[in-house]
Design an enzyme around this catalytic site. Sequence first.
Site, short mmCIF file in Angstrom:
data_model
loop_
_atom_site.label_atom_id
_atom_site.label_comp_id
_atom_site.label_asym_id
_atom_site.label_seq_id
_atom_site.Cartn_x
_atom_site.Cartn_y
_atom_site.Cartn_z
N ASP A 1 -4.35 11.34 26.63
CA ASP A 1 -3.01 11.18 27.17
C ASP A 1 -2.88 9.73 27.59
OD1 ASP A 1 -0.51 12.46 27.75
OD2 ASP A 1 -0.93 12.08 29.86
N SER B 1 -0.90 18.43 17.31
CA SER B 1 -0.53 18.93 15.97
C SER B 1 -0.08 17.76 15.11
CB SER B 1 0.60 19.95 16.05
OG SER B 1 0.43 20.80 17.12
N ASN B 2 -0.27 16.54 15.60
CA ASN B 2 0.20 15.34 14.92
C ASN B 2 -0.92 14.75 14.03
OD1 ASN B 2 0.90 12.74 14.28
ND2 ASN B 2 1.66 12.21 16.33
N PHE C 1 3.78 0.69 17.70
CA PHE C 1 4.76 1.74 18.01
C PHE C 1 5.09 1.67 19.49
CE2 PHE C 1 2.29 4.81 20.52
CZ PHE C 1 1.02 4.30 20.36
N HIS D 1 -6.05 -0.10 25.65
CA HIS D 1 -6.48 1.00 26.51
C HIS D 1 -7.16 2.11 25.69
CE1 HIS D 1 -2.55 1.44 24.80
NE2 HIS D 1 -2.38 2.68 25.20
#
Length: 190
Positions: free
Chosen positions: A67, A9-10, A146, A174
Site C-alpha cells: 500500500d 487483481s491488477n 503514473f 519508496h
Amino acid sequence: MKRLIVATSNPGKLKEMQEYLGEGEWELQLKPPELEIEETGDTFLANACLKASEVARSLSSWAIADDSGLEVDALGGIPGVYSARYGQTDSDRIERLLRELGDEKQRQARFVCAIAIARPDGTIAAQIEGYCPGEIADAPRGSNGFGYDPIFYVPSHRLTFAEMSPELKRSVSHRGLAFKAILPQLDKLM
Ligand code: IMP
C-alpha cells in the site's frame, strides 16, 4: 518455485512486483477478483497487513500486499492513505493537490510504501516501509510514470519522478527501497 498470492487483481501491479522480486524463485499469482478487501486502515502499514492477511487466510496460501501514497507536510500528511481516492483521475488529483497547497513555501512531502507478507493462516510474517523524501513542484514536469509523479520533485536528483528513467525511479523510490529491504526477509521465511 515458491508461490505467493499478490493481494491485487491488477496484472500491472503483479508484473511490477515480479520485477522487484526477480524472476525464478517466486511464482506470483493474482488474487481472484471476487475476493475484495476494503482498505479501512488509517496507515499504509495497516492496509498492507489487512490485505495480505485476508488474502492469505481466504486462500490458505502465503500472500504479499503493498500500500502506498503521498504525504504532504503542509497539508498534515494528506492525501496519505486517500492518495488513490483524492480525485477521479491522475490529473484531477494533481490539480487538487496543487490548488490546496497554493503558494505555500513549505512544500516538503514524502512517498511511502508499506509491504506485508502473511502466512497461510493470516498471521503477518514480515512487514516493512520504504520512504522517498521530496517536494511538491509548482507545476507538473515530465511524462514518465503514473499518479503524482509529475509533481514529485526529488532535490538530490533535481528531477521529478516523471522525469526519471524507470531504472532511476526504481532505485530511489519508496517502492524500490521497500522491496529491496523485504527481499532478505522473504528469502528466510519460506
Ligand atoms: P496503491 O498503493 O495502489 O493503493 O496506490 C495509492 C496511490 O498512491 C496511487 O493510486 C497513486 O495515486 C499514488 N502513488 C503511489 N505510489 C506512487 C508513485 O510511485 N508515483 C506516483 N503516485 C504514486
